[in-house]
Design an enzyme around this catalytic site. Sequence first.
Site, PDB file in Angstrom:
ATOM      1  N   ASP A   1       1.010  -1.462  -0.096  1.00 56.51           N
ATOM      2  CA  ASP A   1      -0.154  -0.255   0.506  1.00 56.51           C
ATOM      3  C   ASP A   1       1.259   1.111   0.041  1.00 56.51           C
ATOM      4  OD1 ASP A   1      -2.852   1.003   0.190  1.00 56.51           O
ATOM      5  OD2 ASP A   1      -1.586   1.943   2.516  1.00 56.51           O
TER       6      ASP A   1
ATOM      7  N   GLU B   1       1.058  -0.705  -5.079  1.00 53.90           N
ATOM      8  CA  GLU B   1       0.350   0.918  -5.222  1.00 53.90           C
ATOM      9  C   GLU B   1       0.679   1.778  -4.965  1.00 53.90           C
ATOM     10  OE1 GLU B   1      -3.568   3.346  -3.842  1.00 53.90           O
ATOM     11  OE2 GLU B   1      -1.486   2.768  -2.487  1.00 53.90           O
TER      12      GLU B   1
END
Length: 636
Positions: free
Chosen positions: A315, A368
């Site tokens: 993330d 990401e």
Amino acid sequence: MSKVVSYSFFSEFDINLFKAGKHYRLYEKLGSHITSVNGVEGTYFSVWAPSAKSVAVIGDFNHWNETEHQLFVRWDKSGIWEGFIPKIGKGTLYKYKIHSNHNQIITEKADPYARRFEHPPKTASVVWEDHYQWNDIEWINTRKKNNALNAPWSVYEVHLGSWRKKIEENRSLSYIELADELVAYVKEMGFTHVELMPVMEHPYDPSWGYQITGYFAPTSRFGYPEEFKVLVDKFHQNRIGVLLDWVPSHFPEDSHGLGLFDGTCLYEHPDRKKGYHPDWKSLIFNYGRNEVKSFLISNAIFWLDQYHVDGLRVDAVASMLYLDYSREEGEWDANIYGERENLEAIAFIRELNEEVYRCFPDVQTIAEESTSFSMVSSPTDIGGLGFGMKWMMGWMNDTLQYFAKESIYRKHHQNEITFSLTYAFTENFMLPLSHDEVVHGKSSILNKMPGDEWQQFANLRLLYTYMFTHPGSNLLFMGGEFGQREEWNFRQSLDWYVLQYEYHYGVKKIVTDLNTLYKETPALYERQFEDAGFEWISYDDHENSVIAYIREGNQINDRLVIVCNFTPVPRNSYRIGLPDTGKLIELFNSDAVIYGGSGVSNSKAISIESVASHFREYSVEIVIPPLAALIFRIEN
């Protein structure tokens, strides 16, 4: 009450690795471990707190009294406190009471390496062990092929707490219930992998799991750690890979968490310009501190090792890469070269990926990463960050902006739908329509589509067909697969009742069929990251808002032709150039009646003519339905 016995799990070699930032199995040493010393059963505790004056284990076994069980500090200046407490075991609640040498701060901290926590809002760690017997050996032995970059990757992103609820009991499904219901559903839909939003323990439900306090513990909201293993195991038994969202970018300031752990900035960077995240009001790890690197890499290895997961979606990588991320001038300091890159974070990411792939060459890490940082998914030995794949955020933004426009205006924005192919092969891209696109007033994917109800659903079917045939792997957030109209709300279940309506059922049907076609058609995945697997036929028909392209597999003549019409006007006798003679056969039509479409199709094989078009010697005339995508096969 039994006193603490001096005891250690650490060898001198362990300590040297820890200090060097090279100990990648710290979960085997730090934390609480049920063991036997001199024939007496009990629990060994160890915690890193170098600025502590004293550390005590407090818990339900000693009435949370800090005077009873003081740990011993190691002599080697590692900052590790440890000891064995007899006659306590599985299920014991505990925390560490830490008196700091720094400003006499006293803190009560959960164990950073705890395998289980109390159900939030309670915050104590729990002594835990399990001896789960895995039944996924067939998957493990074959997953190198299933997780390869030239294999199909169709990912279903799930928030476990809100996928489906027991309405009458006002609760989420347990891990065991999910092992039955979620696994069966993902298998029915034909997805190859599932991605679980963070399952690590977290105190605050509205964070969706992205503010983690228990990095080594699956959340107790849905059951015990071994029950989460049952869920992963069941996915594997049904040949479905499991990815976990993993958050090494920041952590919350909750008093029982990692922040100011021993009264000092132990896990977080001491400079607020590098150690505090203004967007999420959270702390940023100190990537240059060896012991912190060992903590994070050990955590990544832990989930791959102990829980058999098939990959980690990392993330907020962009926030790690740049010192000026979400900061104004004067709020950040340049690196030693006067640039904005966070060199310590970059070195950490490379080391992370090297160790993950060294230990588990049959998994994938997925970034990401929302910027144009180069070589994110290139190997570290040629200067890359070492990820297996990267989310294609540019494709997502351009595509959703394009589809949000009324069809009459799309001819002025043709470049938005074609631009992604100018850089599609610079990384190993995964196309994401994730949870971030259906929250905070952004509306659902369906409600982003313009027009009346028929046009909205036709646009959605067109979007998904375009997505599945675009180069790259793909990801779809739960609810999108049946056209949920309401924005995602983590507090409530998906709107499963809408499947009684024809259009919603048609979306579910088309996603299922697209998954099947994708998995059974090598031309859609064998070269999904290679420019040799894609060729434009036409990208510049602005006036008609039509594009056409070819996808190719490894075998000669393993080719598909895809044609997309982004307007509600059917295109009759539309000519496209082709590379060969033979016949064109329609394999898939997003306008089919079974999906809720109008049924305009090319029902018979069409003979390819020796008529030049689109700079090709051969061509064919086809009918293109309104707001639809067609997939053809060339038969020689």
